[in-house]
Design a protein around this motif. Structure first.
Motif, PDB file in Angstrom:
ATOM      1  N   GLU A 185       0.830  -1.208   0.000  1.00 31.14           N
ATOM      2  CA  GLU A 185       0.000   0.000   0.000  1.00 31.14           C
ATOM      3  C   GLU A 185       0.864   1.258   0.000  1.00 31.14           C
ATOM      4  O   GLU A 185       0.570   2.225  -0.712  1.00 31.14           O
ATOM      5  CB  GLU A 185      -0.930   0.005   1.223  1.00 31.14           C
ATOM      6  N   GLN A 189       0.976   4.051  -3.062  1.00 33.31           N
ATOM      7  CA  GLN A 189       0.630   5.437  -2.766  1.00 33.31           C
ATOM      8  C   GLN A 189       1.819   6.362  -3.006  1.00 33.31           C
ATOM      9  O   GLN A 189       1.669   7.459  -3.565  1.00 33.31           O
ATOM     10  CB  GLN A 189       0.153   5.569  -1.325  1.00 33.31           C
ATOM     11  N   GLU A 235      -7.086  -7.473  -3.375  1.00 32.27           N
ATOM     12  CA  GLU A 235      -6.864  -6.197  -2.700  1.00 32.27           C
ATOM     13  C   GLU A 235      -5.651  -5.460  -3.260  1.00 32.27           C
ATOM     14  O   GLU A 235      -5.616  -4.221  -3.251  1.00 32.27           O
ATOM     15  CB  GLU A 235      -6.691  -6.416  -1.194  1.00 32.27           C
ATOM     16  N   THR A 236      -4.678  -6.188  -3.799  1.00 33.63           N
ATOM     17  CA  THR A 236      -3.529  -5.540  -4.427  1.00 33.63           C
ATOM     18  C   THR A 236      -3.899  -5.015  -5.805  1.00 33.63           C
ATOM     19  O   THR A 236      -3.529  -3.893  -6.179  1.00 33.63           O
ATOM     20  CB  THR A 236      -2.337  -6.501  -4.516  1.00 33.63           C
ATOM     21  N   LEU A 239      -5.576  -1.692  -5.759  1.00 32.90           N
ATOM     22  CA  LEU A 239      -4.757  -0.510  -5.484  1.00 32.90           C
ATOM     23  C   LEU A 239      -4.259   0.157  -6.764  1.00 32.90           C
ATOM     24  O   LEU A 239      -3.969   1.354  -6.773  1.00 32.90           O
ATOM     25  CB  LEU A 239      -3.544  -0.899  -4.630  1.00 32.90           C
TER      26      LEU A 239
END
Length: 278
Positions: A185, A189, A235-236, A239
């Protein structure tokens, strides 16, 4: 050149080098093993952030010292401790069946993730959940060959300094900045905040050819590559700015990780070069 010290299998220097096969000792000493003339040559030439030499110690057979005299001389001139050792000792340190006669002990060389971002990278490979050290080293080599600016290994990926990873990179460890232990994460970001478009490489994504045809690949790009067996978790993938797959035009079921990474990285490199000429 100084006369190298003859090293026996029971030498404390051999014992210390042999222990670097284990991750706990590598972390404790912040040292790793580089094997073979190509990797050792690159280690000799590499310098750390403060200008300190990366290679601190070199074990060589008499035959290898003669064959690669330029490398051994350069190591000695750079201040590395140079030792003669038998083939058996070299094999014990390197843990390979056929060692190439040169084994170097090197300082860790990973870079802070913040420094990579500050350099405004244009092409980055992110290894998320990659567990096989040979694959990690090969992807690092592919990134180096494609002209990437950096590689990032997430905290769920294999150790950068695993001997198999170092061998597979064939010296590329010493060519480009690599950040390790970065949560995925935080990696995504940080790259996005630095103006980098983040793409997840996954078989369920959009066609890479369509991305190239659409002209969306010319800007700063980071590719996330996932686990060899199960790819990237949902979930990856969520992103990323987009999920992209390498098209299979023939009958092959899939591509292995390193091959897919090479295709993706070179596609971005070509698109970026094409964009810079217009």
């Amino acid at each position: 050149m100084r006369t190298p010290e003859l090293i026996s299998p029971r030498s404390p220097r051999v014992t210390a080098a042999r222990r670097l096969a284990k991750r706990a000792f590598r972390i404790k000493e912040r040292l790793f093993i580089a094997e073979g003339p190509q990797a050792v040559r690159e280690a000799v030439a590499h310098r750390g952030p403060g200008g300190e030499p990366t290679l601190v110690e070199l074990f060589t057979t008499v035959e290898a010292a003669e064959r690669y005299a330029d490398i051994v001389d350069a190591a000695d001139n750079a201040g590395a401790r140079v030792h003669h050792a038998s083939d058996a000792v070299l094999a014990e340190i390197s843990q390979t069946v056929t060692p190439q006669g040169l084994v170097g002990v090197c300082r860790f060389l990973d870079s802070p993730f913040e420094e990579i971002l500050a350099a405004r990278p244009k092409l980055v490979a992110v290894l998320a959940h990659v567990r096989d050290p040979g694959n990690a080293g090969t992807v690092l080599r592919c990134a180096d060959a494609a002209g990437a600016d950096a590689v990032v290994l997430t905290d769920a990926s294999v150790d950068l300094y695993n001997p198999k990873a170092v061998r597979a990179s064939v010296g590329s460890h010493f060519h480009l900045p690599v950040a390790v232990g970065v949560p995925v994460e935080q990696a995504v970001q940080g790259l996005r905040d630095a103006g980098v478009r983040v793409l997840a490489a996954d078989g369920a994504g959009d066609d890479l050819d369509d991305e190239l045809d659409a002209g969306t690949m010319g800007g700063p790009t980071a590719w996330i590559f996932g686990n060899e067996a199960w790819g990237l978790p949902e979930e990856t993938r969520a992103l990323a700015d987009a999920v992209v797959r390498v098209p299979i035009h023939g009958k092959a079921e899939s591509l292995n990780l390193a091959t897919a990474a090479a295709v993706c990285l070179y596609a971005s490199a070509r698109a970026q070069r094409a964009g810079s000429t217009h």
